[in-house]
Design a protein around this motif. Structure first.
Motif, PDB file in Angstrom:
ATOM      1  N   ARG A   6     104.526 111.048  50.742  1.00 16.94           N
ATOM      2  CA  ARG A   6     105.184 111.367  51.219  1.00 16.94           C
ATOM      3  C   ARG A   6     105.357 111.249  52.937  1.00 16.94           C
ATOM      4  O   ARG A   6     106.086 111.865  53.384  1.00 16.94           O
ATOM      5  N   VAL A   7     104.123 110.593  52.824  1.00 15.11           N
ATOM      6  CA  VAL A   7     104.589 109.903  54.197  1.00 15.11           C
ATOM      7  C   VAL A   7     106.000 108.807  54.667  1.00 15.11           C
ATOM      8  O   VAL A   7     106.610 108.840  55.077  1.00 15.11           O
ATOM      9  N   ILE A  25     101.438 108.079  59.811  1.00 14.59           N
ATOM     10  CA  ILE A  25     101.941 109.640  59.786  1.00 14.59           C
ATOM     11  C   ILE A  25     101.821 109.664  61.145  1.00 14.59           C
ATOM     12  O   ILE A  25     103.330 110.367  61.942  1.00 14.59           O
ATOM     13  N   THR A  71     101.061 117.421  54.438  1.00 18.92           N
ATOM     14  CA  THR A  71     100.634 115.960  54.554  1.00 18.92           C
ATOM     15  C   THR A  71      99.168 115.304  54.929  1.00 18.92           C
ATOM     16  O   THR A  71      98.683 114.751  54.114  1.00 18.92           O
ATOM     17  N   SER A  80     108.479 111.589  55.673  1.00 10.51           N
ATOM     18  CA  SER A  80     108.507 111.794  56.710  1.00 10.51           C
ATOM     19  C   SER A  80     109.505 111.156  57.582  1.00 10.51           C
ATOM     20  O   SER A  80     109.440 109.904  57.920  1.00 10.51           O
TER      21      SER A  80
END
Length: 138
Positions: free
Chosen positions: A100-101, A53, A120, A104
């Motif tokens: 989700r990552v 992240i 996140t 990104s």
């Protein structure tokens, strides 16, 4: 003959106790091993996700080669272990977090980036809580 019967009953009870004791000990050790494996996989996944992240906040995956790809590989490896060890709810959260990552990317707007980062991190916290509960139940 009368003295052999109580001895045989006592020996039989002792043998039954030893068998049950061994079974309970083996079961407890299995649970402890499973708990430890879940913990290792969860720590590896959380660490890789957190680092990924932070990495992806500034750059895109594959921009500099091994750095981001290595983190992604560690995340995938830990996620595979979670698939094998954890319940469906925990695996679903790990999948959602990984997706989700992966989605990104650096954004132009500072507010948009902050909102995405907070969402996140919230998903990461939910996953961690779920994993913690699952480990406690093991």
């Amino acid at each position: 003959m009368e003295s052999i019967l109580p001895v045989a009953i006592g020996a039989g009870m002792g043998l039954i106790g030893a068998v049950f004791g061994s079974w309970f000990t083996a079961r407890r050790q299995d649970r402890m091993w499973l708990r430890e494996q879940k913990l290792k996989a969860g720590v590896g996944f959380n660490t890789a996700v957190s680092q990924l992240i932070d990495y992806l906040r500034e750059t895109q995956l594959s921009d500099d080669g091994a750095g981001g790809n290595e983190l992604a590989g560690r995340m995938q490896e830990a996620r595979s272990a979670l698939y094998l060890l954890c319940a469906d709810d925990t695996v679903a959260l790990a999948d959602a977090l990984a997706r989700r990552v992966w989605s990104s990317r650096p954004s132009e707007g500072r507010d948009e980036r902050r909102a995405e980062y907070r969402e996140t991190l919230d998903l990461l916290r939910r996953f961690t809580r779920q994993l913690r509960q699952e480990i406690a139940r093991t």
